[in-house]
Design an enzyme around this catalytic site. Structure first.
Site, PDB file in Angstrom:
ATOM      1  N   TYR A 157      18.175 -10.506 -19.347  1.00 14.71           N
ATOM      2  CA  TYR A 157      18.199  -9.767 -18.253  1.00 14.71           C
ATOM      3  C   TYR A 157      18.474  -8.392 -18.481  1.00 14.71           C
ATOM      4  O   TYR A 157      17.726  -7.357 -17.725  1.00 14.71           O
ATOM      5  CB  TYR A 157      19.537 -10.199 -17.704  1.00 14.71           C
ATOM      6  N   LYS A 161      16.127  -4.948 -17.134  1.00 13.32           N
ATOM      7  CA  LYS A 161      16.806  -4.103 -16.296  1.00 13.32           C
ATOM      8  C   LYS A 161      16.379  -2.665 -16.783  1.00 13.32           C
ATOM      9  O   LYS A 161      16.109  -1.546 -16.084  1.00 13.32           O
ATOM     10  CB  LYS A 161      18.198  -4.245 -15.971  1.00 13.32           C
TER      11      LYS A 161
HETATM   12  P1  NAP Z   1      22.196 -12.686  -5.432  1.00 15.00           P
HETATM   13  O1  NAP Z   1      23.369 -12.592  -4.457  1.00 15.00           O
HETATM   14  O2  NAP Z   1      21.903 -13.803  -6.053  1.00 15.00           O
HETATM   15  O3  NAP Z   1      20.767 -12.297  -4.243  1.00 15.00           O
HETATM   16  C1  NAP Z   1      19.471 -12.378  -4.882  1.00 15.00           C
HETATM   17  C2  NAP Z   1      18.634 -12.833  -3.691  1.00 15.00           C
HETATM   18  O4  NAP Z   1      17.262 -12.952  -4.339  1.00 15.00           O
HETATM   19  C3  NAP Z   1      18.720 -14.263  -3.505  1.00 15.00           C
HETATM   20  O5  NAP Z   1      18.678 -14.519  -2.218  1.00 15.00           O
HETATM   21  C4  NAP Z   1      17.691 -15.049  -4.222  1.00 15.00           C
HETATM   22  O6  NAP Z   1      17.315 -16.239  -3.897  1.00 15.00           O
HETATM   23  C5  NAP Z   1      16.573 -14.020  -4.207  1.00 15.00           C
HETATM   24  N1  NAP Z   1      15.401 -14.340  -5.447  1.00 15.00           N
HETATM   25  C6  NAP Z   1      15.664 -14.998  -6.507  1.00 15.00           C
HETATM   26  N2  NAP Z   1      14.442 -15.053  -7.158  1.00 15.00           N
HETATM   27  C7  NAP Z   1      13.633 -14.545  -6.366  1.00 15.00           C
HETATM   28  C8  NAP Z   1      12.388 -14.075  -6.435  1.00 15.00           C
HETATM   29  N3  NAP Z   1      11.738 -14.647  -7.365  1.00 15.00           N
HETATM   30  N4  NAP Z   1      11.616 -13.732  -5.246  1.00 15.00           N
HETATM   31  C9  NAP Z   1      12.160 -13.614  -4.331  1.00 15.00           C
HETATM   32  N5  NAP Z   1      13.571 -13.395  -3.999  1.00 15.00           N
HETATM   33  C10 NAP Z   1      14.241 -14.074  -5.049  1.00 15.00           C
HETATM   34  O7  NAP Z   1      21.950 -11.099  -6.238  1.00 15.00           O
HETATM   35  P2  NAP Z   1      22.728  -9.776  -6.046  1.00 15.00           P
HETATM   36  O8  NAP Z   1      23.902  -9.852  -6.769  1.00 15.00           O
HETATM   37  O9  NAP Z   1      22.391  -9.495  -4.601  1.00 15.00           O
HETATM   38  O10 NAP Z   1      21.729  -8.954  -6.956  1.00 15.00           O
HETATM   39  C11 NAP Z   1      20.549  -8.220  -6.433  1.00 15.00           C
HETATM   40  C12 NAP Z   1      19.911  -7.149  -7.303  1.00 15.00           C
HETATM   41  O11 NAP Z   1      21.080  -6.429  -7.737  1.00 15.00           O
HETATM   42  C13 NAP Z   1      19.528  -8.285  -8.631  1.00 15.00           C
HETATM   43  O12 NAP Z   1      18.263  -7.363  -8.828  1.00 15.00           O
HETATM   44  C14 NAP Z   1      20.545  -7.716  -9.516  1.00 15.00           C
HETATM   45  O13 NAP Z   1      20.069  -7.686 -11.060  1.00 15.00           O
HETATM   46  C15 NAP Z   1      20.963  -6.440  -9.161  1.00 15.00           C
HETATM   47  N6  NAP Z   1      22.341  -6.443  -9.705  1.00 15.00           N
HETATM   48  C16 NAP Z   1      23.640  -7.059  -9.063  1.00 15.00           C
HETATM   49  C17 NAP Z   1      24.793  -6.880  -9.604  1.00 15.00           C
HETATM   50  C18 NAP Z   1      26.101  -7.360  -8.950  1.00 15.00           C
HETATM   51  O14 NAP Z   1      27.030  -7.162  -9.311  1.00 15.00           O
HETATM   52  N7  NAP Z   1      26.005  -8.310  -7.856  1.00 15.00           N
HETATM   53  C19 NAP Z   1      24.937  -5.705 -10.441  1.00 15.00           C
HETATM   54  C20 NAP Z   1      23.896  -5.130 -11.069  1.00 15.00           C
HETATM   55  C21 NAP Z   1      22.679  -5.298 -10.593  1.00 15.00           C
HETATM   56  P3  NAP Z   1      17.992 -17.670  -4.596  1.00 15.00           P
HETATM   57  O15 NAP Z   1      19.449 -17.494  -4.151  1.00 15.00           O
HETATM   58  O16 NAP Z   1      17.353 -18.539  -3.728  1.00 15.00           O
HETATM   59  O17 NAP Z   1      17.848 -17.587  -5.992  1.00 15.00           O
END
Ligand code: NAP
Length: 259
Positions: A157, A161
């Site tokens: 991961y 990133k």
């Molecule tokens: P999340 O709650 O898991 O939401 C991500 C969404 O993207 C889900 O609806 C997921 O669908 C969808 N998805 C997964 N694979 C996909 C694909 N191949 N094509 C299109 N959509 C897809 O994640 P989040 O926490 O909001 O994170 C969003 C972004 O922020 C990510 O890039 C993550 O790396 C980054 N980020 C998050 C955090 C944090 O603390 N949350 C911190 C740093 C960075 P499914 O659920 O069906 O898989």
């Protein structure tokens, strides 16, 4: 609802829940027409329904960002519905945890396919249209994990990133003359639905490592995106904006004990 992004066409990937859902809602609140993109069609539909209920405008597209044909359809849908693409938020990402010893080649490839190749596909599919329109904004959701920090289980991961930033810097140069800017937001620990299962002890430990003493909200990421997509940010390209409540600042745990 304000008018700052009135009638702008905004694509948000991974907008079926979590941070992406909030980014989509915040842009819609500012008057934008939002294409809600997610591999989970139901999640995308739910986000769009919420936006419409709030008085905003949204269309949906079920797409896997790791599949080039899906991403091309996504760009086509934005053109069909909105007539252009002003802002692309390449936010979709996955973060399955597995140590390097346990990690298979398939684990490595899957995370790279969605997080890094997916970002490339999205930029490739949208930037040419932005060039034709005389400009545009690309925003990448990276992370502090990889570019700045590490965490056991997230080697693959973190690599994606950090890789997104390497990609961004050259993309920013390639599109600079076309007035297409490309920047990245690096979230720290953000409070999303996914955290519901981790338990209070884990949350307490996470909060204790953050100088501000609490997790970020999805809105904190969305507001950073909003700024980078705004007219005021027109001269900023190829840059990173860390949104982490100071999490990456302490040089050791002692720095927080003396508070
Ligand atoms: P999340 O709650 O898991 O939401 C991500 C969404 O993207 C889900 O609806 C997921 O669908 C969808 N998805 C997964 N694979 C996909 C694909 N191949 N094509 C299109 N959509 C897809 O994640 P989040 O926490 O909001 O994170 C969003 C972004 O922020 C990510 O890039 C993550 O790396 C980054 N980020 C998050 C955090 C944090 O603390 N949350 C911190 C740093 C960075 P499914 O659920 O069906 O898989």
């Amino acid at each position: 609802m304000t008018d700052r992004f009135r009638d702008r066409s905004v694509i948000v990937t991974g907008a079926g829940k979590g941070i992406g859902r909030t980014i989509a809602r915040v842009f819609a609140r500012e008057g934008a027409r939002v294409l809600v993109v997610d591999v989970d069609a139901q999640g995308a539909a739910d986000t769009a329904a919420t936006i419409r209920k709030d008085g905003g405008r949204a269309e949906t597209c079920a797409a896997d960002v790791g599949v080039r044909a899906d991403v091309e359809v996504m760009a086509g849908e934005a053109l069909k519905h909105f007539g252009g693409i002003d802002v692309l938020v390449a936010n979709a990402g996955i973060f399955p945890s597995v140590t390097i010893e346990e990690m298979t080649e398939a684990d490595w490839d899957h995370v790279h396919n969605v997080n890094l190749k997916g970002a490339f596909f999205c930029v490739k599919a949208c930037a040419a249209q932005m060039r034709r329109q005389g400009g545009g904004r690309v925003l990448l959701t990276s992370s502090i994990t990889g570019p700045i920090t590490g965490f056991p289980g997230w080697a693959h991961y973190g690599a994606t990133k950090a890789g997104m930033l390497g990609f961004m810097r050259t993309a920013a140069i390639e599109f600079a003359r076309d007035r297409v800017t490309i920047n990245a937001v690096l979230p720290g620990n953000i409070r999303t639905e996914g955290l519901a299962d981790v338990g209070p002890e884990y949350l307490r430990k996470m909060e204790a490592s953050i100088p501000m003493g609490h997790l970020g909200e999805p809105e904190d990421i969305a507001y950073a995106m909003l700024f980078l997509a705004s007219d005021e940010a027109r001269y900023i390209t190829g840059q990173t904006l860390v949104v982490d409540g100071g999490q990456t600042l302490p040089e050791s745990a002692l720095a927080l004990e003396s508070e």
